[in-house]
Design a protein around this motif. Structure first.
Motif, short mmCIF file in Angstrom:
data_model
loop_
_atom_site.label_atom_id
_atom_site.label_comp_id
_atom_site.label_asym_id
_atom_site.label_seq_id
_atom_site.Cartn_x
_atom_site.Cartn_y
_atom_site.Cartn_z
N ALA A 185 0.86 -1.19 0.00
CA ALA A 185 0.00 0.00 0.00
C ALA A 185 0.89 1.23 0.00
O ALA A 185 1.61 1.49 0.97
N LEU A 186 0.87 1.99 -1.10
CA LEU A 186 1.75 3.14 -1.27
C LEU A 186 0.97 4.43 -1.10
O LEU A 186 0.05 4.73 -1.88
N GLY A 187 1.30 5.20 -0.08
CA GLY A 187 0.66 6.49 0.14
C GLY A 187 -0.46 6.41 1.17
O GLY A 187 -1.03 5.35 1.44
N ASN A 188 -0.78 7.57 1.75
CA ASN A 188 -1.80 7.62 2.80
C ASN A 188 -3.17 7.16 2.32
O ASN A 188 -3.94 6.56 3.07
N CYS A 189 -3.51 7.48 1.08
CA CYS A 189 -4.85 7.11 0.58
C CYS A 189 -5.01 5.60 0.49
O CYS A 189 -6.07 5.06 0.78
N ALA A 190 -3.95 4.91 0.07
CA ALA A 190 -4.02 3.44 0.00
C ALA A 190 -3.92 2.82 1.39
O ALA A 190 -4.50 1.76 1.64
N VAL A 191 -3.20 3.48 2.29
CA VAL A 191 -3.02 2.93 3.64
C VAL A 191 -4.30 3.07 4.46
O VAL A 191 -4.76 2.11 5.09
N SER A 192 -4.90 4.30 4.46
CA SER A 192 -6.03 4.53 5.37
C SER A 192 -7.12 5.43 4.79
O SER A 192 -8.01 5.83 5.53
N GLY A 193 -7.07 5.76 3.52
CA GLY A 193 -8.03 6.67 2.95
C GLY A 193 -7.53 8.10 2.87
O GLY A 193 -8.11 8.93 2.17
N GLY A 194 -6.46 8.41 3.62
CA GLY A 194 -5.81 9.71 3.53
C GLY A 194 -6.74 10.87 3.90
O GLY A 194 -7.56 10.79 4.82
N ARG A 195 -6.60 11.96 3.16
CA ARG A 195 -7.39 13.17 3.44
C ARG A 195 -8.87 12.98 3.11
O ARG A 195 -9.70 13.82 3.46
N PHE A 196 -9.21 11.89 2.42
CA PHE A 196 -10.61 11.63 2.08
C PHE A 196 -11.29 10.75 3.12
O PHE A 196 -12.44 10.33 2.92
N TYR A 197 -10.60 10.42 4.22
CA TYR A 197 -11.13 9.44 5.17
C TYR A 197 -12.47 9.88 5.76
O TYR A 197 -13.42 9.11 5.86
N ALA A 198 -12.58 11.15 6.14
CA ALA A 198 -13.77 11.61 6.87
C ALA A 198 -14.87 12.14 5.96
O ALA A 198 -16.06 11.98 6.27
N ASP A 199 -14.51 12.76 4.85
CA ASP A 199 -15.49 13.54 4.09
C ASP A 199 -15.95 12.89 2.79
O ASP A 199 -16.94 13.34 2.22
N ALA A 200 -15.24 11.88 2.30
CA ALA A 200 -15.59 11.30 1.00
C ALA A 200 -16.25 9.94 1.19
O ALA A 200 -15.61 9.00 1.66
N TYR A 201 -17.52 9.85 0.84
CA TYR A 201 -18.24 8.57 1.00
C TYR A 201 -17.82 7.55 -0.04
O TYR A 201 -18.07 6.35 0.12
N SER A 202 -17.18 7.99 -1.13
CA SER A 202 -16.87 7.09 -2.23
C SER A 202 -15.47 6.50 -2.16
O SER A 202 -15.05 5.79 -3.07
N VAL A 203 -14.71 6.77 -1.08
CA VAL A 203 -13.31 6.32 -0.97
C VAL A 203 -13.22 5.18 0.05
O VAL A 203 -13.79 5.26 1.14
N VAL A 204 -12.50 4.13 -0.32
CA VAL A 204 -12.26 3.02 0.60
C VAL A 204 -11.27 3.46 1.66
O VAL A 204 -10.22 4.04 1.36
N LYS A 205 -11.57 3.20 2.90
CA LYS A 205 -10.74 3.65 4.03
C LYS A 205 -9.58 2.67 4.26
O LYS A 205 -9.42 2.10 5.33
N GLY A 206 -8.79 2.47 3.24
CA GLY A 206 -7.64 1.56 3.34
C GLY A 206 -7.82 0.35 2.47
O GLY A 206 -8.86 -0.30 2.49
#
Length: 239
Positions: A148-169
């Motif tokens: 998992a490369l980068g915060n978005c792949a690791v935990s959803g990154g900056r989209f963790y709280a506000d984006a309903y369409s992003v997988v949280k990791g």
């Protein structure tokens, strides 16, 4: 003046003499080999043979040598599947380019999962992309690994709280072996993560239980071996 060619040992000794010397070198082990049993072993998978012989000292030596050869070959010829989804993919491309040159580690990217043994998930995984990622993962042959490369792949990154369409990791979809945080992580971080993946591969054994759906077995041959050696050293200390 010609160069004298050295004859192979098979031409210098007869079969009986060669067998006698082998038996003497191995302290009588060669004389106890059952030829019929040896023929059955040749047709069996190597992992099944290793699990059966890993309980005796000679089998432990065989497993260690086989692991060193096979794991070095697998670690030094890693073929990652290119799976760039967002801005972290630019860093992955830079790592494969001339300056950092992943091919010096024996790695080069594949565009088909059937020829890849690692998946580098670089970027934001959306709900729409999640089934595609899972399908590609299951098309990869075992043993397979995920980075998992980068915060978005690791935990959803900056989209963790506000984006309903992003997988949280990405580990909510497939099992992950190496996490590389950063937004975005530099190419040196990806090289570091892949070298840690080398350590994971070199720590595996053909005597371990098989990997099922990417889940690593909890019982490891080398962990069990270290436990036995620790118990033996403690017993010697008490004596």
């Amino acid at each position: 003046m010609g160069v004298r060619r050295r004859r192979p040992i098979g031409e210098m000794l007869t079969e009986e003499e060669l067998w006698r010397r082998l038996d003497a070198a191995l302290q009588g082990v060669a004389g106890r080999i059952d030829e019929e049993r040896l023929k059955r072993l040749v047709g069996e998978p190597l992992r099944k043979v290793a699990r059966r012989v890993s309980e005796n000292p000679l089998g432990v030596v065989f497993v260690k040598v086989a692991d060193k050869v096979l794991n070095t070959g697998r670690a030094c010829s890693l073929w990652p599947l290119q799976f760039g989804l967002a801005c972290c993919a630019i860093e992955m491309m830079a790592t494969g380019a001339a300056r950092w040159d992943l091919e010096r580690f024996g790695m080069f990217f594949r565009s088909t999962p059937r020829q890849a043994d690692a998946m580098i998930v670089a970027g934001t995984v959306t709900m729409k992309m999640a089934p595609v990622l899972e399908r590609l993962y299951h098309q990869m042959p075992e043993p397979r690994y995920v980075v998992a490369l980068g915060n978005c792949a690791v935990s959803g990154g900056r989209f963790y709280a506000d984006a309903y369409s992003v997988v949280k990791g990405v580990d909510r979809i497939v099992p992950v072996d190496i996490y590389i945080p950063g937004c975005p992580p530099r190419p040196e971080s990806l090289v570091w993560g892949l070298l840690r993946l080398h350590d994971v591969i070199r720590g595996e054994s053909i005597a371990d239980p098989p990997v099922v759906e990417g889940r690593r077995p909890k019982e490891h041959f080398y962990k069990r071996l270290r436990g036995c050696e620790g118990q033996a050293s403690e017993a010697d200390g008490h004596e």
